[in-house]
Design a protein around this motif. Structure first.
Motif, PDB file in Angstrom:
ATOM      1  N   LEU A 203     -11.643   0.638  -4.544  1.00 22.99           N
ATOM      2  CA  LEU A 203     -10.219   0.524  -4.195  1.00 22.99           C
ATOM      3  C   LEU A 203     -10.045   0.274  -2.699  1.00 22.99           C
ATOM      4  CD1 LEU A 203      -8.680   3.380  -6.400  1.00 22.99           C
ATOM      5  CD2 LEU A 203      -8.482   0.901  -6.755  1.00 22.99           C
ATOM      6  N   LEU A 204     -10.840   0.958  -1.879  1.00 23.34           N
ATOM      7  CA  LEU A 204     -10.754   0.759  -0.429  1.00 23.34           C
ATOM      8  C   LEU A 204     -11.204  -0.646  -0.035  1.00 23.34           C
ATOM      9  CD1 LEU A 204     -12.055   4.212   0.878  1.00 23.34           C
ATOM     10  CD2 LEU A 204      -9.718   3.324   1.008  1.00 23.34           C
ATOM     11  N   ILE A 205     -12.242  -1.148  -0.705  1.00 29.42           N
ATOM     12  CA  ILE A 205     -12.702  -2.512  -0.429  1.00 29.42           C
ATOM     13  C   ILE A 205     -11.598  -3.509  -0.784  1.00 29.42           C
ATOM     14  CG2 ILE A 205     -14.305  -4.329  -1.174  1.00 29.42           C
ATOM     15  CD1 ILE A 205     -16.439  -2.131  -1.442  1.00 29.42           C
ATOM     16  N   LEU A 206     -10.927  -3.280  -1.905  1.00 31.95           N
ATOM     17  CA  LEU A 206      -9.812  -4.154  -2.296  1.00 31.95           C
ATOM     18  C   LEU A 206      -8.684  -4.076  -1.277  1.00 31.95           C
ATOM     19  CD1 LEU A 206      -9.589  -3.588  -6.160  1.00 31.95           C
ATOM     20  CD2 LEU A 206     -10.208  -5.708  -4.981  1.00 31.95           C
ATOM     21  N   ALA A 207      -8.407  -2.857  -0.797  1.00 32.91           N
ATOM     22  CA  ALA A 207      -7.327  -2.681   0.176  1.00 32.91           C
ATOM     23  C   ALA A 207      -7.659  -3.373   1.498  1.00 32.91           C
ATOM     24  CB  ALA A 207      -7.077  -1.187   0.406  1.00 32.91           C
ATOM     25  N   VAL A 208      -8.885  -3.163   1.983  1.00 34.72           N
ATOM     26  CA  VAL A 208      -9.302  -3.793   3.240  1.00 34.72           C
ATOM     27  C   VAL A 208      -9.344  -5.305   3.083  1.00 34.72           C
ATOM     28  CG1 VAL A 208     -11.207  -4.053   4.870  1.00 34.72           C
ATOM     29  CG2 VAL A 208     -10.590  -1.778   4.029  1.00 34.72           C
ATOM     30  N   GLY A 209      -9.925  -5.763   1.983  1.00 38.71           N
ATOM     31  CA  GLY A 209      -9.992  -7.198   1.730  1.00 38.71           C
ATOM     32  C   GLY A 209      -8.616  -7.816   1.594  1.00 38.71           C
ATOM     33  N   GLY A 210      -7.719  -7.086   0.919  1.00 38.38           N
ATOM     34  CA  GLY A 210      -6.354  -7.586   0.760  1.00 38.38           C
ATOM     35  C   GLY A 210      -5.619  -7.663   2.085  1.00 38.38           C
ATOM     36  N   GLY A 211      -5.820  -6.651   2.934  1.00 42.15           N
ATOM     37  CA  GLY A 211      -5.186  -6.673   4.252  1.00 42.15           C
ATOM     38  C   GLY A 211      -5.716  -7.813   5.111  1.00 42.15           C
ATOM     39  N   ALA A 212      -7.058  -7.994   5.087  1.00 41.15           N
ATOM     40  CA  ALA A 212      -7.656  -9.084   5.856  1.00 41.15           C
ATOM     41  C   ALA A 212      -7.188 -10.430   5.322  1.00 41.15           C
ATOM     42  CB  ALA A 212      -9.178  -8.985   5.785  1.00 41.15           C
ATOM     43  N   TRP A 213      -7.079 -10.528   4.028  1.00 38.00           N
ATOM     44  CA  TRP A 213      -6.596 -11.736   3.361  1.00 38.00           C
ATOM     45  C   TRP A 213      -5.205 -12.097   3.863  1.00 38.00           C
ATOM     46  CZ3 TRP A 213      -8.934 -12.923  -1.857  1.00 38.00           C
ATOM     47  CH2 TRP A 213      -8.470 -14.124  -2.377  1.00 38.00           C
ATOM     48  N   ALA A 214      -4.350 -11.066   3.948  1.00 35.09           N
ATOM     49  CA  ALA A 214      -2.964 -11.300   4.376  1.00 35.09           C
ATOM     50  C   ALA A 214      -2.888 -11.714   5.842  1.00 35.09           C
ATOM     51  CB  ALA A 214      -2.135 -10.042   4.131  1.00 35.09           C
ATOM     52  N   VAL A 215      -3.781 -11.174   6.669  1.00 34.57           N
ATOM     53  CA  VAL A 215      -3.743 -11.452   8.107  1.00 34.57           C
ATOM     54  C   VAL A 215      -4.359 -12.804   8.445  1.00 34.57           C
ATOM     55  CG1 VAL A 215      -4.626 -10.705  10.351  1.00 34.57           C
ATOM     56  CG2 VAL A 215      -3.702  -9.015   8.745  1.00 34.57           C
ATOM     57  N   MET A 216      -5.518 -13.099   7.867  1.00 33.18           N
ATOM     58  CA  MET A 216      -6.253 -14.311   8.264  1.00 33.18           C
ATOM     59  C   MET A 216      -6.319 -15.384   7.192  1.00 33.18           C
ATOM     60  SD  MET A 216     -10.211 -12.866   8.080  1.00 33.18           S
ATOM     61  CE  MET A 216      -9.780 -11.292   8.808  1.00 33.18           C
ATOM     62  N   GLY A 217      -5.872 -15.032   5.981  1.00 31.06           N
ATOM     63  CA  GLY A 217      -5.954 -15.995   4.885  1.00 31.06           C
ATOM     64  C   GLY A 217      -7.239 -15.808   4.091  1.00 31.06           C
ATOM     65  N   TRP A 218      -7.161 -16.096   2.791  1.00 31.46           N
ATOM     66  CA  TRP A 218      -8.288 -15.826   1.919  1.00 31.46           C
ATOM     67  C   TRP A 218      -9.510 -16.683   2.266  1.00 31.46           C
ATOM     68  CZ3 TRP A 218     -10.523 -19.639  -1.036  1.00 31.46           C
ATOM     69  CH2 TRP A 218      -9.779 -20.825  -1.212  1.00 31.46           C
ATOM     70  N   LYS A 219      -9.285 -17.932   2.657  1.00 33.02           N
ATOM     71  CA  LYS A 219     -10.406 -18.825   2.952  1.00 33.02           C
ATOM     72  C   LYS A 219     -11.199 -18.339   4.166  1.00 33.02           C
ATOM     73  CE  LYS A 219     -11.537 -23.705   3.616  1.00 33.02           C
ATOM     74  NZ  LYS A 219     -11.010 -25.086   3.746  1.00 33.02           N
ATOM     75  N   THR A 220     -10.480 -17.973   5.228  1.00 33.33           N
ATOM     76  CA  THR A 220     -11.155 -17.484   6.435  1.00 33.33           C
ATOM     77  C   THR A 220     -11.918 -16.200   6.142  1.00 33.33           C
ATOM     78  OG1 THR A 220      -9.494 -18.465   7.881  1.00 33.33           O
ATOM     79  CG2 THR A 220     -10.798 -16.670   8.794  1.00 33.33           C
ATOM     80  N   TYR A 221     -11.284 -15.304   5.392  1.00 35.43           N
ATOM     81  CA  TYR A 221     -11.934 -14.032   5.064  1.00 35.43           C
ATOM     82  C   TYR A 221     -13.235 -14.256   4.301  1.00 35.43           C
ATOM     83  CZ  TYR A 221     -12.877  -9.575   2.802  1.00 35.43           C
ATOM     84  OH  TYR A 221     -13.502  -8.428   2.340  1.00 35.43           O
ATOM     85  N   LEU A 222     -13.205 -15.090   3.279  1.00 35.60           N
ATOM     86  CA  LEU A 222     -14.397 -15.331   2.476  1.00 35.60           C
ATOM     87  C   LEU A 222     -15.466 -16.089   3.255  1.00 35.60           C
ATOM     88  CD1 LEU A 222     -12.868 -16.224  -1.021  1.00 35.60           C
ATOM     89  CD2 LEU A 222     -13.815 -14.039  -0.242  1.00 35.60           C
ATOM     90  N   MET A 223     -15.038 -16.992   4.137  1.00 33.45           N
ATOM     91  CA  MET A 223     -15.995 -17.762   4.945  1.00 33.45           C
ATOM     92  C   MET A 223     -16.753 -16.868   5.917  1.00 33.45           C
ATOM     93  SD  MET A 223     -13.801 -21.217   5.757  1.00 33.45           S
ATOM     94  CE  MET A 223     -15.054 -21.975   6.815  1.00 33.45           C
ATOM     95  N   ILE A 224     -16.211 -15.690   6.196  1.00 34.56           N
ATOM     96  CA  ILE A 224     -16.877 -14.749   7.095  1.00 34.56           C
ATOM     97  C   ILE A 224     -17.581 -13.650   6.305  1.00 34.56           C
ATOM     98  CG2 ILE A 224     -16.528 -13.009   8.895  1.00 34.56           C
ATOM     99  CD1 ILE A 224     -14.169 -14.724   9.885  1.00 34.56           C
TER     100      ILE A 224
END
Length: 341
Positions: A203-224
């Motif tokens: 759940l925490l990974i989803l929350a952190v990933g979701g927050g990062a997704w919202a800030v930088m966009g899903w493509k940038t997050y996954l590319m890193i």
């Protein structure tokens, strides 16, 4: 030699009559936690890691070549390996003197390395209690068959084993499979605590990933996130592999198995260059770690230099470690790891 009732990886009594060398009590002096060193390790590891994330985000958003992002990602992966070592020390209760502090930071760091604290603690402590025991394989270790078992196995099992032991599968593919998929489920036998830990971490990974997704966009997050986790995972699995899969290794049946032999003969001394030794939290001194897991990572090197008996362990250099890829099976008659042929 002395008979010990206090030596065990986590403070439990050794089996009755077990003989330990007279130098073993010297290790106890290195188990003390140094709060200043602990805090500095957190600062000098987590801040650079997040700083590298910031630079990678900027490199993508500013339109620089993705090769620059990947280059920064390799460095970030090195720091992620170090984060895992700090997480690992929390699991052993050696990072902080306080159990509560180890638990809190173990969960926090576990989110960064995509690994549930209590679940991995269960499997890893089992690994320490059964390392090199041929009658207790299967939890927290690398699948290792004996020559006799392999020769008597079905064609399908042999094929599965060969595929599993292929470095491209075990380390390259296994890195993402282990950290992204395997760690999302609890270890069998871990109980309710391990299950809750996995659910909380997921759940925490989803929350952190979701927050990062919202800030930088899903493509940038996954590319890193994907390449950093993947490269760090390969490095981590490689370290674990060399620690217990090498020529001159030790395995024994339960009746003959001793924790002293499992540590001194069944765990390697992986001698790494200074920067890699720092990034890996001195885990190359693995024979010492298995002798006394309560020694914090920052005391392992000092312990090695202070106890002459520990220096008798023949080191494996980076060049020599490549030969470890050839060993696949344990030969009970020859008492050594061998290749398929």
């Amino acid at each position: 030699m002395v008979v010990s009732e206090v030596i065990d990886s986590h403070g439990n009594k050794a089996p009755s009559g077990r003989v330990w060398p007279d130098w073993f009590p010297l290790l106890k002096a290195f188990r003390n936690c140094d709060k200043k060193k602990t805090v500095w390790q957190l600062i000098s590891t987590i801040i650079p890691y997040f700083s590298l994330w910031y630079l990678m985000i900027q490199s993508i958003q500013q339109g620089y070549s993705y090769l620059l992002t990947l280059a920064l990602g390799v460095v970030a992966a090195g720091f992620l390996v170090r984060i895992f070592i700090l997480f690992h020390d929390c699991v052993h209760g050696s990072f902080f003197a306080s159990k509560g502090a180890n638990t809190f930071w173990g969960h926090f760091l576990g989110v960064l390395v995509f690994t549930a604290y209590e679940d991995w603690r269960y499997s890893h402590l089992r690994h320490h209690g059964t390392c090199a025991n041929l009658d207790a394989r299967g939890l927290g270790d690398i699948w290792t068959m004996t020559v006799r078992e392999y020769e008597s196995a079905s064609t399908l099992v042999r094929l599965q084993y060969r595929i599993y032991r292929n470095p491209l599968v075990l380390m390259v593919a296994g890195s993402l499979l282990s950290f992204l998929v395997g760690n999302r489920f609890p270890t069998r036998g871990g109980g309710a605590r391990a299950l809750r830990s996995v659910i909380l971490t997921d759940l925490l990974i989803l929350a952190v990933g979701g927050g990062a997704w919202a800030v930088m966009g899903w493509k940038t997050y996954l590319m890193i996130q994907i390449p950093v986790l993947w490269i760090a995972g390969i490095g981590g699995i490689w370290l674990f592999y060399v620690q217990h899969q090498f020529k001159g290794n030790y395995w024994a049946r339960k009746r003959d198995w001793t924790p002293l032999d499992a540590a001194m003969q069944g765990s390697s001394f992986y001698k790494l260059p200074a920067i890699l030794n720092w990034l890996s939290g001195s885990i190359g001194y693995h024979h010492i770690h298995h002798l006394s897991p309560r020694i914090p990572n920052y005391n392992l090197k000092q312990c090695y230099g202070s106890v002459p008996a520990l220096q008798a362990k023949e080191p494996i250099t980076m060049m020599k470690s490549l030969a470890c890829l050839r060993v696949k099976l344990w030969d009970e008659e020859g008492k050594d790891m061998v290749a398929f042929n």
